[in-house]
Each structure stands twice: as C-alpha cells, then as structure tokens.
Scaffold this motif. Structure first.
Motif, PDB file in Angstrom:
ATOM      1  N   ALA A  92      18.794   9.808   7.520  1.00 55.94           N
ATOM      2  CA  ALA A  92      18.752  10.363   6.159  1.00 55.94           C
ATOM      3  C   ALA A  92      17.308  10.648   5.804  1.00 55.94           C
ATOM      4  N   VAL A  93      17.070  11.778   5.148  1.00 56.50           N
ATOM      5  CA  VAL A  93      15.742  12.103   4.625  1.00 56.50           C
ATOM      6  C   VAL A  93      15.754  11.721   3.153  1.00 56.50           C
ATOM      7  N   THR A  94      15.136  10.599   2.845  1.00 59.51           N
ATOM      8  CA  THR A  94      15.229  10.001   1.517  1.00 59.51           C
ATOM      9  C   THR A  94      14.004  10.266   0.652  1.00 59.51           C
ATOM     10  N   GLY A  95      12.849  10.567   1.290  1.00 64.82           N
ATOM     11  CA  GLY A  95      11.592  10.568   0.551  1.00 64.82           C
ATOM     12  C   GLY A  95      11.159   9.143   0.261  1.00 64.82           C
ATOM     13  N   LYS A  96       9.887   8.983  -0.118  1.00 60.59           N
ATOM     14  CA  LYS A  96       9.430   7.644  -0.484  1.00 60.59           C
ATOM     15  C   LYS A  96       8.365   7.723  -1.562  1.00 60.59           C
ATOM     16  N   LEU A  97       8.210   6.610  -2.264  1.00 63.98           N
ATOM     17  CA  LEU A  97       7.146   6.445  -3.247  1.00 63.98           C
ATOM     18  C   LEU A  97       6.067   5.537  -2.673  1.00 63.98           C
ATOM     19  N   ILE A  98       4.802   5.912  -2.885  1.00 61.06           N
ATOM     20  CA  ILE A  98       3.671   5.020  -2.651  1.00 61.06           C
ATOM     21  C   ILE A  98       3.100   4.710  -4.026  1.00 61.06           C
ATOM     22  N   VAL A  99       3.129   3.436  -4.410  1.00 63.15           N
ATOM     23  CA  VAL A  99       2.911   3.048  -5.800  1.00 63.15           C
ATOM     24  C   VAL A  99       1.638   2.220  -5.946  1.00 63.15           C
ATOM     25  N   ALA A 100       0.811   2.616  -6.902  1.00 65.25           N
ATOM     26  CA  ALA A 100      -0.371   1.833  -7.277  1.00 65.25           C
ATOM     27  C   ALA A 100      -0.003   0.924  -8.439  1.00 65.25           C
ATOM     28  N   THR A 101      -0.211  -0.371  -8.259  1.00 62.05           N
ATOM     29  CA  THR A 101       0.111  -1.335  -9.317  1.00 62.05           C
ATOM     30  C   THR A 101      -1.134  -1.904  -9.992  1.00 62.05           C
ATOM     31  N   GLU A 102      -2.317  -1.642  -9.418  1.00 58.69           N
ATOM     32  CA  GLU A 102      -3.588  -2.117  -9.988  1.00 58.69           C
ATOM     33  C   GLU A 102      -4.546  -0.934 -10.111  1.00 58.69           C
ATOM     34  N   ARG A 103      -5.451  -1.006 -11.081  1.00 57.73           N
ATOM     35  CA  ARG A 103      -6.377   0.111 -11.310  1.00 57.73           C
ATOM     36  C   ARG A 103      -7.278   0.370 -10.105  1.00 57.73           C
ATOM     37  N   GLU A 105      -6.544   0.371  -7.160  1.00 56.58           N
ATOM     38  CA  GLU A 105      -5.804   1.096  -6.120  1.00 56.58           C
ATOM     39  C   GLU A 105      -5.739   2.600  -6.391  1.00 56.58           C
ATOM     40  N   LEU A 106      -6.060   3.015  -7.621  1.00 54.99           N
ATOM     41  CA  LEU A 106      -5.914   4.425  -7.980  1.00 54.99           C
ATOM     42  C   LEU A 106      -6.793   5.352  -7.137  1.00 54.99           C
ATOM     43  N   PRO A 107      -8.067   5.016  -6.889  1.00 50.84           N
ATOM     44  CA  PRO A 107      -8.857   5.907  -6.027  1.00 50.84           C
ATOM     45  C   PRO A 107      -8.269   6.040  -4.621  1.00 50.84           C
ATOM     46  N   ARG A 108      -7.726   4.935  -4.078  1.00 54.55           N
ATOM     47  CA  ARG A 108      -7.114   5.001  -2.750  1.00 54.55           C
ATOM     48  C   ARG A 108      -5.847   5.859  -2.779  1.00 54.55           C
ATOM     49  N   LEU A 109      -5.106   5.789  -3.876  1.00 54.15           N
ATOM     50  CA  LEU A 109      -3.906   6.620  -4.013  1.00 54.15           C
ATOM     51  C   LEU A 109      -4.288   8.101  -4.046  1.00 54.15           C
ATOM     52  N   HIS A 110      -5.338   8.433  -4.800  1.00 53.03           N
ATOM     53  CA  HIS A 110      -5.783   9.823  -4.867  1.00 53.03           C
ATOM     54  C   HIS A 110      -6.297  10.296  -3.507  1.00 53.03           C
ATOM     55  N   ALA A 111      -6.944   9.389  -2.764  1.00 49.38           N
ATOM     56  CA  ALA A 111      -7.412   9.749  -1.419  1.00 49.38           C
ATOM     57  C   ALA A 111      -6.235  10.049  -0.500  1.00 49.38           C
ATOM     58  N   LEU A 112      -5.123   9.327  -0.672  1.00 49.93           N
ATOM     59  CA  LEU A 112      -3.926   9.605   0.127  1.00 49.93           C
ATOM     60  C   LEU A 112      -3.348  10.981  -0.188  1.00 49.93           C
ATOM     61  N   VAL A 113      -3.422  11.375  -1.458  1.00 50.80           N
ATOM     62  CA  VAL A 113      -2.956  12.720  -1.826  1.00 50.80           C
ATOM     63  C   VAL A 113      -3.738  13.768  -1.039  1.00 50.80           C
ATOM     64  N   GLN A 114      -5.068  13.608  -1.014  1.00 54.26           N
ATOM     65  CA  GLN A 114      -5.909  14.552  -0.297  1.00 54.26           C
ATOM     66  C   GLN A 114      -5.610  14.530   1.199  1.00 54.26           C
ATOM     67  N   PRO A 248      -1.838   1.197   0.782  1.00 60.37           N
ATOM     68  CA  PRO A 248      -2.333   0.355   1.885  1.00 60.37           C
ATOM     69  C   PRO A 248      -3.823   0.077   1.769  1.00 60.37           C
ATOM     70  N   ASP A 249      -4.236  -1.032   2.369  1.00 63.62           N
ATOM     71  CA  ASP A 249      -5.644  -1.379   2.480  1.00 63.62           C
ATOM     72  C   ASP A 249      -6.202  -0.656   3.700  1.00 63.62           C
ATOM     73  N   PRO A 250      -7.167   0.268   3.529  1.00 66.44           N
ATOM     74  CA  PRO A 250      -7.654   1.042   4.671  1.00 66.44           C
ATOM     75  C   PRO A 250      -8.391   0.210   5.707  1.00 66.44           C
ATOM     76  N   ALA A 251      -8.760  -1.030   5.355  1.00 67.67           N
ATOM     77  CA  ALA A 251      -9.482  -1.880   6.305  1.00 67.67           C
ATOM     78  C   ALA A 251      -8.553  -2.528   7.325  1.00 67.67           C
ATOM     79  N   PHE A 252      -7.241  -2.397   7.104  1.00 63.19           N
ATOM     80  CA  PHE A 252      -6.292  -3.073   7.993  1.00 63.19           C
ATOM     81  C   PHE A 252      -5.189  -2.085   8.358  1.00 63.19           C
ATOM     82  N   PRO A 253      -4.688  -2.101   9.614  1.00 65.39           N
ATOM     83  CA  PRO A 253      -3.739  -1.074  10.053  1.00 65.39           C
ATOM     84  C   PRO A 253      -2.293  -1.360   9.688  1.00 65.39           C
ATOM     85  N   PHE A 254      -2.052  -2.212   8.697  1.00 66.43           N
ATOM     86  CA  PHE A 254      -0.695  -2.529   8.282  1.00 66.43           C
ATOM     87  C   PHE A 254      -0.471  -1.979   6.881  1.00 66.43           C
TER      88      PHE A 254
END
Length: 404
Positions: A92-103, A105-114, A248-254
């Motif tokens: 199934a192609v469901t799509g997914k959300l990547i969610v920022a819960t702390e402020r 995390e917002l720059p990392r979320l925007h970097a993922l968009v790019q 995700p934390d870019p310093a770790f591959p998980f």
C-alpha cells in the motif's frame, strides 16, 4: 598446461536475503544462461534483516543527494510498488508524516524539505492544524507529508525473487571456508563438507558480510556492529492511520521511534537502537562471546561509544524501561499509554563501522579479484533492493567476463 576446472556455477551468491536474491534475479535477467547458485544458512529466505523490519517502502527523502541511497531508494520505491502490483504481493502507498514536536527540530525539518526537493521527492509542508487532517491523534508544531512512502511484505517479495530467479538456491547451507584464487576461481566448503566451485563470488551475507569478505581473503576495512531494534505493536491500532516519524538526528543513522501501520492493519511502534550482544542477538538473553568479542576488539566500536554515549544511554533506558519508551512515543501520540504497547519480535541492523568509529552512511560495495562484497546495506536496502541487485549483478558479470 592449462588446468581444467569443473565449475558448479558461474556466480555463487552467499546470502538469501532480499539483496542476495535480487542480485541472483538480476544476473539471470541480464545474462540468461548464467548459472547462479545461492547459499543461505537458514531454512528459508529473508529470516533476518529482510523479514524483521516494519516493511516500509522508503521515499528516499533522508539521504544525501547523489549518494547510492538517494539514487537507489527513490528509484527502488517506485520499482517496488510496481513489482508488488505485478506479482500480487501485499502493499500500500500510504504516505507518511515527519513531525517536529520541539522548536529546535524545525530547522532540521525545513532542511528535510530542501533535501526531498533535491532528490525529486514530492513533499508538502504542514502547520500544526493540518497535521490533524492526516493523523487526528498526532500532535506537533509542524510536519511534512511525503506521499510516495508505503508499506509491503518484503518476505513475500524475497520469496518471489527466489522462485523467479532461475538460480539454484541451497537453504540450510553455511559457508565455512573459502579458497579464492584469482587465476582459478572460488571454492567454498560448506558446513556439511560439500565444496561448491564458482568463477565469481558475490557476498550478500548481511550481518556476516565482513566475515565472509575476510574468509575470501579480502580485508573490508570495516566491521559489522549489530544494533538491535526493539518493537511494540499498538493494542489500539485505530490511533494511527498511516506512518508517523519524528525528525531524525543527523548525527546518527537511525530514524528514531516511529509508528507504522502495516499491510495487515497492525501498527508497529519502534525501533530503538541498542547494541546487540550477537550478530543475531534479538534479545538481551542471546549472547555469543566470540561475536561480542569481535565487536569489542574493533577500535571503531569504542569510538562510537565515546562519541554517542548520551544518545546510547537514552536508547538503553528505553530498552529497559517500558515507561521511558512510552514517554518517547507520547511526544508524537499523546493518547498512548503503557498498556497500549505489546512486545513484538525485534530486528538487528547490520551497521558497517570504520576503524575510526565512522558509521558508514551510504551503501558500501567493494570488489576484489573474482569477488563482489556488499558490506553495508541496512535500511533502506529492502526498498532499494531491485536497483541494488542490478548494480551488484553488473559488477559480478563484469568480473565474470574478465575471468573468462
């Protein structure tokens, strides 16, 4: 005088996970008539990394543009959906959300968009109110929606590849000794004493790929350090509609603890990432001293511990404390309680680590005389297995042509 050798096969593949089987499938498609044998130590295919994950078809949004992961994941996701549809494999192609819960995390979320846009992946940015349109029970400050993510039954994919490859697949057969001679080929003695002779060897042994490379006489300059990913299932699967990930934390591959609605309607929660005490250490009770000693003897293991001890301490705490794991999940899904989490089988990630402690981020494929070694193929390798298989097959066939 030229010595005549009776080869049992042209290409011998060690490892019957999805990458090894995709490689065998790709070889027989690209070069019909090529004799391929697959050795798999388990009684059937996909018993380890392939069959012990959450079944996600990854979009490729996380990976460095131009890397093998970025190229193969985006291409592989589309191919995997097509493959499953063509052969009636559950998906199934469901799509997914990547969610920022702390402020923070917002720059990392925007970097993922790019990054997603650089990788050609459709991404939609969401504010807090829009999150509820996709996931009514999920809370966050902002999110991105990735429409190309999905889920499938990778074990079923592996079984189909095995059946359709045309290769001779020998289950319950472990490679015990390898004699590789550049002028003659490769001879593999199995644990039952049988010798299999091949012109070219392909190493897709996953959790044991570094050991197979060394048996073949090639120094891989890395070691597999196994990390166990522990999962729960949700007692109330109606709390989640699709797939929900943290930033995700870019310093770790998980990717962190996430929520995945599978093809059977159940919702996986996890995984965390803790050191496994054996290559196939699916719980704390499974300890293999020789394998653990090998991990501890590798200098890179200690470098990891030194650099990431804070992160690792948190992961250990969540492994040993269900309450701590619940708190981590509640950042995304506040309605969850400890009683909602039901333990389910764990998986082990075969993570390649260099001597200096660098966690190999990209897929890693190395070649030696008459050998091709796949030395780092954790997630998203299942998603990317069809293009990875073609890449490895191309290298194997090149080596085969050179040996002729």
């Amino acid at each position: 005088m030229v010595r005549e050798i009776a080869y049992d096969c042209d290409v011998l593949v060690i490892g019957g996970g999805i990458v090894g089987l995709s490689t065998a499938y790709a070889i027989t498609r690209a070069a019909p008539g090529t004799r391929v044998t697959v050795l798999e130590k388990e009684a059937g295919p996909a018993r380890h990394q392939t069959g012990r994950n959450s079944g996600v078809i990854h979009s490729g949004i996380y990976y460095r543009p131009g890397s093998l992961k970025a190229r193969f994941a985006a291409r592989g996701a589309a191919e995997m959906v097509k493959f499953c549809a063509e052969y009636d494999i559950a998906h199934a192609v469901t799509g997914k959300l990547i969610v920022a819960t702390e402020r923070d995390e917002l720059p990392r979320l925007h970097a993922l968009v790019q990054r997603g846009r650089e990788n050609g992946i459709p991404v939609r940015e969401l504010g807090a109110p829009q999150i509820e349109e996709y996931e009514p029970e999920v809370r966050g400050l902002a999110a991105i929606h990735v429409s190309t993510t999905g889920v499938c039954d990778y074990a079923a994919v592996a079984r189909h590849l095995a059946n359709a490859s045309g290769a001779l697949i020998r289950y319950g057969t472990k490679a015990a000794y390898i004699d590789r001679r550049p002028d003659l080929g490769v001879a593999v003695r199995t644990d039952d004493g049988t010798v299999v002779r091949a012109r070219v060897l392909v190493n897709c042994a996953g959790l044991h790929c570094d050991g197979i490379a060394r048996l073949a006489g090639d120094e891989p300059n890395m070691r597999i350090v196994p990390f166990r990913g522990e999962y729960y299932t949700l007692a109330r699967p109606d709390l989640v509609r699709g797939l929900v990930y943290p930033v995700p934390d870019p310093a770790f591959p998980f990717l962190g603890v996430h929520l995945t609605r599978g093809i059977d309607g159940s919702v996986h929660v996890g995984p965390n990432a803790v050191p496994a005490l054996a290559r196939e250490g699916y719980d704390w009770r499974t300890v293999r001293p020789r394998e653990l000693g090998s991990t501890l003897a590798w200098p890179g293991s200690w470098q990891i511990a030194r650099r990431h001890w804070r992160y690792g301490t948190g992961e250990l705490h969540r492994s040993l404390s269900k309450a701590a794991f619940t708190r981590a999940v509640r950042r995304l899904l506040p309605a969850i309680t400890s009683d909602d989490l039901i333990p389910t089988p764990a998986g082990v990630r075969a993570q390649a680590v260099l001597r200096d402690g660098t966690l190999v981020d990209d897929f890693l494929i190395q070649e030696g005389p008459r050998t091709v070694h796949v030395l780092n193929a954790p997630s998203p390798a299942a998603t990317a297995s069809l293009p990875i298989g073609r890449e490895v097959a191309q290298r194997a066939l090149k080596a085969l042509a050179a040996a002729a």
